[in-house]
Design an enzyme around this catalytic site. Structure first.
Site, PDB file in Angstrom:
ATOM      1  CG  ASP A  64      -3.344   7.499   8.443  1.00 11.94           C
ATOM      2  OD1 ASP A  64      -3.725   6.835   8.581  1.00 11.94           O
ATOM      3  OD2 ASP A  64      -2.919   8.517   7.379  1.00 11.94           O
ATOM      4  CD  GLU A  99      -2.703  -0.846   2.562  1.00 13.49           C
ATOM      5  OE1 GLU A  99      -2.741   0.068   3.327  1.00 13.49           O
ATOM      6  OE2 GLU A  99      -3.367  -1.926   2.928  1.00 13.49           O
TER       7      GLU A  99
END
Length: 254
Positions: free
Chosen positions: A56, A45
């Site tokens: 995140d 990814e």
């Protein structure tokens, strides 16, 4: 057949690694991809850095901020990856937020992905129904798999809807928190993994968030096809440098 689907058919548990494009240094993107493949990783990814990465944790946020300071942009990433398929065969997925893709133009973005050999996209802030109604046709036109996230809070009805319009794998977020490493999974998470496995979805599941070592990788893949490691890898590259990728992958797959 899309490289992601081919990989999912292999008789093994898959290790997918996330890293932020343009980090630690602006030109590290291609060499990191090549080293990860060389060391036995199954999927990669590639994180497209964004100024407001909601899902995140602090490690990936910091890498994203640094990559932007380094000068990473969507255009530059595409330029860095233009010859990637001359040296790399494994599935490549761009993970990013919808705003930069929207700014670039969704169709233009998808077309570019197809040209350079990107296999799929993970867009945490693109709602599944909006994708289904407005963008699925475009993604499919360019042969791109769109991967959706589910959490322990996602309803069964929603999961089955996601499964019905997916054609690849479902990204199972191990907990409702932001990304980051943890020492192990508790009973609650383990029963969630089992509950989803027992739903017999048509798309295999790959678990992310909180996987950082061989123990958590083994726990996660007991009930799923594979696992994704992001923060722990970014931390390793930050501390040990890009020349130490082999030791990290070895420690997970030991």
């Amino acid at each position: 057949m899309n490289r992601i689907n081919k990989k999912l058919q292999e008789n093994k548990k898959l290790l997918s690694i996330y890293f932020t494009a343009g980090y630690p240094k602006i030109n590290d993107t291609v060499s990191i991809i090549q080293d990860l493949e060389k060391n036995g990783v199954d999927m990669i990814e590639i994180g497209l850095p964004f100024s407001d990465p909601l899902a995140d944790g602090p490690t990936i946020q910091a890498s994203s901020t640094q990559a932007l300071k380094n000068g990473m942009t969507t255009e530059l990433l595409f330029n860095q990856l233009k010859d990637i398929r001359k040296t790399v065969d494994i599935p490549l997925i761009i993970m990013g937020y919808f705003n930069p893709m929207f700014q670039y133009g969704v169709e233009a973005f998808c077309k570019k992905c197809q040209e350079i050999g990107i296999d799929g996209l993970i867009i945490p802030d693109l709602p599944v129904d909006v994708y289904h109604e407005e963008y699925q046709v475009i993604f499919e036109k360019y042969g791109l798999t769109n991967v959706f996230l589910i959490t322990p809070q996602t309803s069964e009805e929603r999961i089955r809807y996601i499964d019905s319009i997916s054609n690849g794998f479902i990204y199972m977020v191990s907990s409702a928190s932001t990304t980051g490493a943890q020492s192990g999974f508790g009973e609650e998470q383990t029963s969630y993994f089992k509950r989803i496995a027992d739903m017999n979805l048509k798309n295999p599941q790959v678990i992310g968030f909180g996987i950082s070592n061989n123990d958590t990788f083994t726990q996660a893949t007991k009930h799923a096809k594979g696992a994704i490691i992001g923060s722990a890898f970014v931390k390793h590259v930050t501390n040990e440098g890009v020349d130490a990728i082999d030791s990290f992958v070895k420690s997970i797959l030991e």
